[in-house]
Design a protein around this motif. Structure first.
Motif, PDB file in Angstrom:
ATOM      1  N   CYS A 258      42.994  37.768  33.547  1.00 37.93           N
ATOM      2  CA  CYS A 258      41.977  36.853  34.052  1.00 37.93           C
ATOM      3  C   CYS A 258      41.260  37.992  34.896  1.00 37.93           C
ATOM      4  CB  CYS A 258      42.605  36.042  35.165  1.00 37.93           C
ATOM      5  SG  CYS A 258      43.996  34.867  34.502  1.00 37.93           S
ATOM      6  N   ASP A 259      39.701  37.401  35.330  1.00 34.07           N
ATOM      7  CA  ASP A 259      39.108  38.313  35.941  1.00 34.07           C
ATOM      8  C   ASP A 259      39.459  38.183  37.675  1.00 34.07           C
ATOM      9  OD1 ASP A 259      37.980  35.633  36.778  1.00 34.07           O
ATOM     10  OD2 ASP A 259      36.027  36.045  35.647  1.00 34.07           O
ATOM     11  N   GLN A 260      38.647  38.516  38.488  1.00 30.92           N
ATOM     12  CA  GLN A 260      38.977  38.193  40.019  1.00 30.92           C
ATOM     13  C   GLN A 260      38.986  36.860  40.326  1.00 30.92           C
ATOM     14  OE1 GLN A 260      36.304  39.821  38.631  1.00 30.92           O
ATOM     15  NE2 GLN A 260      34.477  39.791  40.382  1.00 30.92           N
ATOM     16  N   CYS A 262      40.601  34.330  38.767  1.00 24.86           N
ATOM     17  CA  CYS A 262      41.487  33.743  38.021  1.00 24.86           C
ATOM     18  C   CYS A 262      41.113  33.059  37.027  1.00 24.86           C
ATOM     19  CB  CYS A 262      42.339  32.908  38.987  1.00 24.86           C
ATOM     20  SG  CYS A 262      42.781  33.418  40.549  1.00 24.86           S
ATOM     21  N   TYR A 269      41.544  28.651  33.530  1.00 27.71           N
ATOM     22  CA  TYR A 269      42.118  29.630  34.576  1.00 27.71           C
ATOM     23  C   TYR A 269      43.552  29.605  34.568  1.00 27.71           C
ATOM     24  CZ  TYR A 269      37.539  29.208  36.647  1.00 27.71           C
ATOM     25  OH  TYR A 269      36.228  29.308  36.952  1.00 27.71           O
ATOM     26  N   TRP A 277      45.674  39.603  37.335  1.00 27.54           N
ATOM     27  CA  TRP A 277      44.259  39.792  37.658  1.00 27.54           C
ATOM     28  C   TRP A 277      44.015  40.970  38.584  1.00 27.54           C
ATOM     29  CZ3 TRP A 277      47.620  38.230  41.240  1.00 27.54           C
ATOM     30  CH2 TRP A 277      47.265  38.407  42.255  1.00 27.54           C
ATOM     31  N   THR A 293      45.447  45.812  37.077  1.00 26.81           N
ATOM     32  CA  THR A 293      45.676  44.527  37.672  1.00 26.81           C
ATOM     33  C   THR A 293      47.056  44.186  38.175  1.00 26.81           C
ATOM     34  OG1 THR A 293      46.425  44.266  35.270  1.00 26.81           O
ATOM     35  CG2 THR A 293      44.092  43.637  35.782  1.00 26.81           C
TER      36      THR A 293
END
Length: 411
Positions: A258-260, A262, A269, A277, A293
């Motif tokens: 995921c990105d920051q 979530c 998500y 993440w 991550t």
């Protein structure tokens, strides 16, 4: 957004559903879970449930009325087997497709099994309520228990079995219990704690096979020695449940990337044990970069990340800016009547300092540092100290500042 599907009916999934309702989402929420039970608490499985202090009626995370008030479509005893992003559907094992406008993946993780000894009675992993009940039924008088793996689950099972007066042997390839998260100094303290309580230990030992005819009789080690056992509990880690996402287009591996925020993809998500993440609180260690991550398998993270994923899903649906999920990780483990509490990120390579109390008294606080920053804290019998250093980690203080704070508190 009219329909949200959450895959995973455990702590992260339930907290995501509750957050959606708390934030005013009035649409349909479908919660898919592969176990038949309503969401229940897992930490007691290796502690109060095994010791017999609790029974299963204390495990549900909410009361019947609270579950009903959420207005959730529970699809329990159903395993998700596929995700079609283009069609916005989740495929279930019975062939049904469940459509969604927004999706939260909270499918958790499962225990790693040994590659040998399949089919032998008396060999268990511990993840579910059913697992715990099977193990508890075998913890009768006279049983000899072997625990393979001395991480937190293995150490908790050993503690619970000893509290029932059973002969317990803990087997671990590393040099001490929980050496990864605690480091060598505190792992040696933990080894002494288990020894004092009568746990037999074999460290630096690797299992070669399980011996038995129908039922396990012994654990055989690579050095040729045998440990007699009627019950074996395997606690050598978990694997995220991501196989059902293969071919979906999401980036998977050791979890869902995921990105920051979530977010794994637009309107999709992930949360809990399955989510990986970048935690931007740790930018000084590169955790704001996709290649660096974290994936956290602890209770508090499941709660907080489930809520964060739900809120960001709602923000995205409304076209609003998302909020980075950047917690200070926290976990605890109850062993032999003591609560081991930890916060932050720690590893055996970190600088270590015992700053309060003493190991001999089983009441202390120790801090960890890396690259000039305070990274983590472990406390036993001293929750106030844990909270104090947890706040300093959140403030991203330097190692020197943390040591100066410790000196001031001691004076």
């Amino acid at each position: 957004m009219e329909r949200v599907v959450i895959v995973g009916a455990s702590l992260a999934g339930l907290n995501a559903a509750e957050a959606l309702r708390d934030e005013g989402f009035n649409g349909t929420i479908a919660l898919i879970g592969d176990e038949p039970e309503l969401p229940y608490d897992r930490p007691p499985l290796s502690k109060q449930l095994l010791t017999g202090e609790w029974d299963i009626d204390r495990l549900p995370l909410r009361s019947s009325d609270e579950f009903s008030a959420l207005g959730i479509d529970f699809l329990l005893g159903q395993r998700a087997t596929g995700l079609d992003i283009a069609a916005s559907t989740v495929r279930l094992e019975d062939g049904e497709d469940v459509g969604f406008d927004g999706l939260i993946i909270a499918s958790g993780a499962r225990p790693i099994s040994l590659p040998f000894g399949p089919g032998l009675d008396g060999v268990h992993t511990l993840r579910s309520q059913a697992d715990a009940l099977r193990i508890r039924s075998e913890l009768a008088d006279g049983r000899r228990v072997a625990v393979i793996g001395a991480g937190f689950i293995g150490a908790e099972v050993a503690s619970s079995a000893r509290s029932r007066g059973l002969a317990v042997t803990m087997i671990e390839a590393l040099s001490a219990p929980m050496v990864g998260p605690l480091g060598e100094e505190l792992a040696e303290w933990a080894k002494g704690l288990h020894a004092e309580k009568g746990v037999q230990m074999r460290f630096g030992a690797r299992v070669s096979t399980l011996v038995g005819d129908g039922r396990v009789e012994a654990v055989e080690l690579e050095d040729g020695s045998r440990i007699e056992a009627d019950t074996v509990v395997v606690g050598i880690g978990v694997r995220p449940n991501v196989e059902w996402l293969e071919g979906s287009g999401l980036t998977i591996g050791d979890g869902v990337l995921c990105d920051q925020f979530c977010r794994a993809a637009p309107m999709i998500y992930a949360a809990g044990d399955v989510a990986r993440w970048p935690n931007v609180l740790y930018t000084h260690f590169g955790y704001d970069q996709p290649q660096r991550t974290m994936r956290i398998e602890h209770w508090t993270n499941a709660v907080e990340q489930g809520m964060a994923a739900a809120r960001n899903l709602l923000l995205e649906s409304g076209g609003e800016p998302l909020e980075a999920f950047a917690p200070v990780p926290y976990f605890w483990s109850d062993q032999h009547g003591l609560s081991i509490m930890a916060s932050g990120i720690t590893s055996p390579r970190d600088e270590f300092r015992l700053v309060h109390g003493s190991l001999e008294a089983n009441r202390f606080a120790a801090i960890y540092g890396l690259r000039g920053y305070l990274t983590g804290v472990v406390a036993v019998g001293w929750p106030r100290m844990l909270r104090r250093y947890q706040a300093l980690i959140r403030q991203q203080v330097s190692w020197d500042e943390a040591l100066e704070t410790a000196r001031e508190m001691e004076s």
